[in-house]
Design a protein around this motif. Structure first.
Motif, PDB file in Angstrom:
ATOM      1  N   PHE A  13       0.649  -1.098  -0.108  1.00 54.34           N
ATOM      2  CA  PHE A  13       0.131  -0.183   0.048  1.00 54.34           C
ATOM      3  C   PHE A  13       0.934   1.262   0.024  1.00 54.34           C
ATOM      4  O   PHE A  13       0.642   2.221  -0.568  1.00 54.34           O
ATOM      5  N   ILE A  16       2.083   1.651  -3.524  1.00 55.17           N
ATOM      6  CA  ILE A  16       0.702   2.194  -4.176  1.00 55.17           C
ATOM      7  C   ILE A  16       0.481   3.727  -4.164  1.00 55.17           C
ATOM      8  O   ILE A  16       0.130   4.199  -5.061  1.00 55.17           O
ATOM      9  N   HIS A 170      -9.669  -2.816  -0.996  1.00 60.15           N
ATOM     10  CA  HIS A 170      -8.692  -1.538  -0.990  1.00 60.15           C
ATOM     11  C   HIS A 170      -8.631  -1.129  -2.464  1.00 60.15           C
ATOM     12  O   HIS A 170      -9.043  -0.035  -2.908  1.00 60.15           O
ATOM     13  N   GLU A 171      -8.230  -2.024  -3.304  1.00 62.15           N
ATOM     14  CA  GLU A 171      -7.800  -1.558  -4.669  1.00 62.15           C
ATOM     15  C   GLU A 171      -9.221  -1.238  -5.423  1.00 62.15           C
ATOM     16  O   GLU A 171      -9.145  -0.336  -6.274  1.00 62.15           O
ATOM     17  N   HIS A 174      -9.860   2.362  -4.940  1.00 62.73           N
ATOM     18  CA  HIS A 174      -8.955   3.227  -5.995  1.00 62.73           C
ATOM     19  C   HIS A 174      -9.878   2.922  -7.468  1.00 62.73           C
ATOM     20  O   HIS A 174      -9.851   3.979  -8.259  1.00 62.73           O
ATOM     21  N   HIS A 181      -4.875   7.691  -0.160  1.00 60.71           N
ATOM     22  CA  HIS A 181      -5.206   6.958   1.226  1.00 60.71           C
ATOM     23  C   HIS A 181      -5.740   7.853   2.220  1.00 60.71           C
ATOM     24  O   HIS A 181      -5.345   8.945   2.597  1.00 60.71           O
TER      25      HIS A 181
HETATM   26 ZN   LIG Z   1      -3.808   2.036  -2.161  1.00 63.80          ZN
END
Ligand SMILES: [Zn+2]
Length: 225
Positions: A13, A16, A170-171, A174, A181
């Motif tokens: 994360f 990312i 989580h993805e 996005h 975040h």
């Molecule tokens: Zn993320």
């Protein structure tokens, strides 16, 4: 105590945060009480020059078409369970904003998908378990997702059902337009998954997506983080 897996997830994360374009957030709290308990300021997109805007799917795109093939042989110990975990992580964002918004439809052909999910034997960069790659045109404010990559193993570790579910959840945030975040541990969009705080989507996750879809696409965000 954090397992190696969770440390890896935290690393993913973290990376990312950099990979997911230049995502920052913003919201103007003045006169926008409904956005008070959101992290919208943290999840907007930076566009030239020095401006942050919200990007997301147009509401008329619903249901979003998702391509989720079966995992290839050998990638996971329990491919059926992993497949269901990813499917659940997609579907658990359904109706968060309003009935049908967002909503999802699984399609057979990756070429027809708004969100293609692709299995990878190993990470192709500094991420683990899953990664959302955007296909965005900042100039025209067009939002899109190139793919969500999901992998099963790295450095001798194998992803388990929970880690795959939580990471893809989580993805998917996005992939719905949350381009950064949350600063609050326990939100699914926090940069790492907390083993103790994880309870799926939080009230702030839901409120932030709702605030994002309440604003016009490309609306300016002040105080972006
Ligand atoms: Zn993320």
């Amino acid at each position: 105590m954090r397992s190696a897996v969770r440390q890896a997830v935290a690393l993913v994360f973290g990376m990312i945060a950099f990979l997911a374009l230049v995502a920052t957030v913003s919201c103007s709290s003045r006169g926008r009480a409904p956005e008070a308990d959101t992290y919208l300021r943290w999840v907007s997109f930076e566009v030239p020059i020095n401006e942050n805007v919200t990007l997301r799917w147009p509401k008329r795109k619903m249901p979003l078409r998702v391509h989720l093939p079966a995992p290839p042989e050998g990638l996971f110990d329990d491919p059926g369970g992993i497949h269901d975990s990813v499917r659940d992580a997609v579907m658990d964002w359904s109706d968060v904003v309003a009935p049908g918004l967002p909503s999802f439809e699984f399609v057979d052909d990756a070429g027809d998908a708004d969100i293609p999910i692709v299995w990878a034997a190993k990470p192709d960069g500094n991420w683990y378990i899953a990664h959302c790659a955007y296909d965005i045109n900042l100039a025209s404010r067009r939002f899109g997702v190139a793919r969500i990559l999901v992998t099963g193993s790295w450095g001798g570790h194998k992803a388990d059902l929970h880690d795959v579910y939580a990471t893809v959840l989580h993805e998917m945030g996005h992939a719905l337009g949350l381009g950064g975040h949350s600063p609050v541990e326990g939100d699914i969009m926090y940069e790492s998954i907390s083993a103790t705080a994880f309870e799926g989507l939080s009230a702030r996750d839901r409120a932030t997506l709702t605030a994002l879809y309440a604003r016009p696409i490309g609306s300016r965000v002040t105080g972006a983080r």
